[in-house]
Scaffold this active site. Structure first.
Site, PDB file in Angstrom:
ATOM      1  N   GLY A 193      10.662   1.106  -6.813  1.00 34.77           N
ATOM      2  CA  GLY A 193      10.733   2.722  -7.038  1.00 34.77           C
ATOM      3  C   GLY A 193      10.431   3.411  -8.326  1.00 34.77           C
ATOM      4  N   GLU A 251      14.237  -4.466  -5.924  1.00 36.13           N
ATOM      5  CA  GLU A 251      12.988  -5.183  -6.544  1.00 36.13           C
ATOM      6  C   GLU A 251      11.894  -4.387  -7.380  1.00 36.13           C
ATOM      7  OE1 GLU A 251      11.181  -5.171  -2.152  1.00 36.13           O
ATOM      8  OE2 GLU A 251      12.047  -6.518  -2.001  1.00 36.13           O
ATOM      9  N   PRO A 252      12.882  -3.558  -8.080  1.00 34.13           N
ATOM     10  CA  PRO A 252      11.839  -3.038  -9.935  1.00 34.13           C
ATOM     11  C   PRO A 252      10.760  -3.541 -10.568  1.00 34.13           C
ATOM     12  CG  PRO A 252      13.637  -4.309 -10.934  1.00 34.13           C
ATOM     13  CD  PRO A 252      13.729  -4.895  -9.427  1.00 34.13           C
ATOM     14  N   CYS A 306     -20.652   2.443 -12.334  1.00 36.06           N
ATOM     15  CA  CYS A 306     -22.111   3.787 -12.494  1.00 36.06           C
ATOM     16  C   CYS A 306     -21.434   4.497 -11.451  1.00 36.06           C
ATOM     17  CB  CYS A 306     -23.110   2.414 -11.804  1.00 36.06           C
ATOM     18  SG  CYS A 306     -24.179   1.521 -13.759  1.00 36.06           S
ATOM     19  N   TYR A 364       0.306  -2.613 -12.533  1.00 38.92           N
ATOM     20  CA  TYR A 364      -0.461  -2.025 -12.032  1.00 38.92           C
ATOM     21  C   TYR A 364      -1.526  -1.615 -12.777  1.00 38.92           C
ATOM     22  CZ  TYR A 364       2.936  -2.052  -8.932  1.00 38.92           C
ATOM     23  OH  TYR A 364       4.839  -1.892  -7.574  1.00 38.92           O
TER      24      TYR A 364
HETATM   25  N1  LLP Z   1       9.222  -3.386  -2.968  1.00 40.28           N
HETATM   26  C1  LLP Z   1       7.950  -3.410  -2.308  1.00 40.28           C
HETATM   27  C2  LLP Z   1       7.930  -3.951  -1.338  1.00 40.28           C
HETATM   28  C3  LLP Z   1       6.986  -2.316  -3.162  1.00 40.28           C
HETATM   29  O1  LLP Z   1       6.202  -2.200  -1.930  1.00 40.28           O
HETATM   30  C4  LLP Z   1       6.611  -2.443  -3.904  1.00 40.28           C
HETATM   31  C5  LLP Z   1       5.248  -1.576  -4.895  1.00 40.28           C
HETATM   32  C6  LLP Z   1       7.864  -2.452  -4.564  1.00 40.28           C
HETATM   33  C7  LLP Z   1       9.135  -3.519  -4.339  1.00 40.28           C
HETATM   34  C8  LLP Z   1       7.762  -2.731  -6.537  1.00 40.28           C
HETATM   35  O2  LLP Z   1       7.450  -1.034  -6.693  1.00 40.28           O
HETATM   36  P1  LLP Z   1       7.884  -0.476  -8.606  1.00 40.28           P
HETATM   37  O3  LLP Z   1       9.359  -0.666  -8.526  1.00 40.28           O
HETATM   38  O4  LLP Z   1       7.102  -1.130  -9.169  1.00 40.28           O
HETATM   39  O5  LLP Z   1       7.785   0.847  -7.982  1.00 40.28           O
HETATM   40  N2  LLP Z   1      -0.613   0.025  -7.214  1.00 40.28           N
HETATM   41  C9  LLP Z   1       0.365   1.931  -7.706  1.00 40.28           C
HETATM   42  C10 LLP Z   1       1.660   1.438  -7.054  1.00 40.28           C
HETATM   43  C11 LLP Z   1       2.111   0.159  -5.697  1.00 40.28           C
HETATM   44  C12 LLP Z   1       3.275  -0.090  -6.054  1.00 40.28           C
HETATM   45  C13 LLP Z   1       3.064  -0.904  -3.987  1.00 40.28           C
HETATM   46  N3  LLP Z   1       4.907  -1.374  -3.845  1.00 40.28           N
HETATM   47  C14 LLP Z   1       0.577   1.952  -8.401  1.00 40.28           C
HETATM   48  O6  LLP Z   1      -0.812   2.284  -9.667  1.00 40.28           O
HETATM   49  O7  LLP Z   1       1.081   3.547  -8.541  1.00 40.28           O
END
Ligand code: LLP
Length: 429
Positions: free
Chosen positions: A243, A282-283, A353, A382
């Site tokens: 996150g 979990e980055p 479209c 993403y």
């Molecule tokens: N762990 C879990 C359980 C998650 O659900 C996620 C992301 C992560 C780790 C990784 O999070 P990060 O470090 O990438 O913030 N599609 C959206 C982001 C969706 C994130 C979903 N979960 C966007 O394009 O902003």
């Protein structure tokens, strides 16, 4: 920091001119810098090593951010584990050579087949999100004669993130079991043959810059750990999720240093001090976000009395973040603009479209002409992983750069593949 910069008047990914990639691979195309991916992983992993004794922190890269095999191989070579959310992701991690013992399986809706595959493969940990999943996992494990190690993902009722659609930690959101339930589930699980509960997990959202939000959630899970241990339960692992946010509005000289990562690490060390647990992280976005760009070509300029539209060959099926989350991506022209270049405001749109296929409105850019190349910056996370074939457009190509060389890590889909995956019902003869 990232490795996209102007050299001799043209934007390069490390040592490779983006003009060259566009000419040889075509557009739209995602271009990733392996040096940036490596740098961010190493920064993060090194910072996390400081928060707990040696060998007690584990980084599981969240593959959903970018599941390209080139990316997974790059991270696997550095010792990264992988956080997966589907059988497809587990399979892809294994295909990239990630040992099963470094794979975590998260997600609210795992099926029996998916769990069976993961348990059989011998993955490190399943993150259980509901009581019915606990029952299912134990059943699956018992049938295979295994006790799968697992943690409960708890919902801390603290949500955060860059957009409502990417907030996960609020009790309104679908994720995790409630704090009130977890003790009872632990007690039930103790008598289940196919599962061994090792600890807890949480993930509060994505694109978060406020350390305070993480701290509040982590303080809750630490308190819960104490309470559960008091009831005689085993809490050896805490998976603290991903996150961490990244800058999307990067000035060209921005040094994306370790500031936020270090502050985060210091906070984790403080909150978990003396707890005697293994820590997982979990980055996703942090590792790959600004390691990738989407390279696209100007197809048409549509000038109307009140507006100038820049129609590019990338569309919302290639990069959905602006349409889906009103996300901002910097746009850099590939040809370096002269310091005194005339600028105008454009609405940058794709060929799909629907009006939602708009990347940005009123963006001030140097005057553009047909066939010019532009790059959507910070598109490594993403971007390609959320792409589709909407409007029967080909799945976008992906390229990875390393120094002076590059490799096509996903060729552009062919029209044969696009059409050939469908099947005509047999009643048409
Ligand atoms: N762990 C879990 C359980 C998650 O659900 C996620 C992301 C992560 C780790 C990784 O999070 P990060 O470090 O990438 O913030 N599609 C959206 C982001 C969706 C994130 C979903 N979960 C966007 O394009 O902003």
């Amino acid at each position: 920091m990232h490795h996209f910069a102007y050299r001799d008047g043209s934007l390069h990914a490390e040592g490779v001119d983006l003009e060259r990639i566009a000419a040889e691979v075509g557009t739209p195309v995602y271009v990733y810098s392996s040096a940036t991916i490596e740098r961010h992983y190493k920064l993060f992993a090194a910072a996390m090593k400081t928060v707990a004794p040696a060998g007690r922190t584990h980084v599981f890269y969240a593959m959903k951010a970018n599941g390209n095999l080139g990316v997974l191989k790059t991270l696997g070579a550095l010792g990264a584990g992988i956080d997966t959310v589907s059988e497809g992701e587990v399979r892809k991690a294994l295909a990239a050579g990630i040992p099963a013992g470094r794979i975590v399986f998260s997600g609210v809706g795992k099926s029996a087949e998916e769990l069976r595959f993961a348990v059989e493969a011998g993955i490190y940990q399943v993150n259980i999100e509901s009581e019915s999943e606990l029952d299912l996992l134990s059943k699956v494990g018992a049938a295979l004669g295994k006790r799968q190690e697992a943690v409960f993902r708890v919902n801390p009722d603290i949500g955060a993130g860059g957009h409502a659609k990417i907030t996960t930690g609020s009790s309104e959101n679908k994720f995790g079991v409630s704090f009130e339930e977890v003790g009872r589930l632990y007690a039930r699980a103790a008598n289940m043959p196919g599962v061994r509960i090792m600890g807890l997990a949480l993930h509060i959202g994505s694109q978060i810059h406020e350390i305070d939000a993480f701290e509040a959630a982590y303080a809750k899970i630490v308190a819960l750990t104490g309470a559960l241990r008091g009831e005689g339960h085993r809490v050896d692992r805490l998976d603290l999720g991903g996150g961490l946010g990244i800058p999307y509005d990067i000035p060209k000289t921005f040094d994306y240093g370790p500031g936020l990562i270090e502050a985060y690490a210091a906070m984790v060390a403080k909150v978990t001090k003396g707890l005697d647990v293994e820590l997982g992280f979990e980055p996703g976005r942090l590792i790959v976000g600004n390691a990738g760009i989407l390279l696209t070509r100007v197809l048409h300029l549509n000038q109307r009395p009140m507006k100038r539209f820049l129609v590019v060959d990338a569309a919302m099926n290639d990069l959905v973040r602006p349409a889906m989350y009103e996300a901002y991506h910097e746009i850099w022209p590939v040809k370096e603009p002269a310091p005194d270049a005339a600028e105008v405001a454009y609405d940058v749109v794709g060929p799909i479209c629907e009006t939602g296929d708009t990347f940005t409105t009123g963006r001030v850019l140097p005057v553009m002409k047909q066939d010019d190349l532009i790059a959507f910056m910070t598109a490594g996370a993403y971007g390609a992983s959320m792409s589709s074939t909407y409007n029967q457009r080909l799945l976008v190509a992906e390229v990875m750069v390393k120094g002076e060389t590059y490799a096509v890590t996903r060729p552009r889909q062919s029209y044969e593949a696009l059409i050939g995956t469908d099947r005509v019902p047999e009643w048409f003869g």
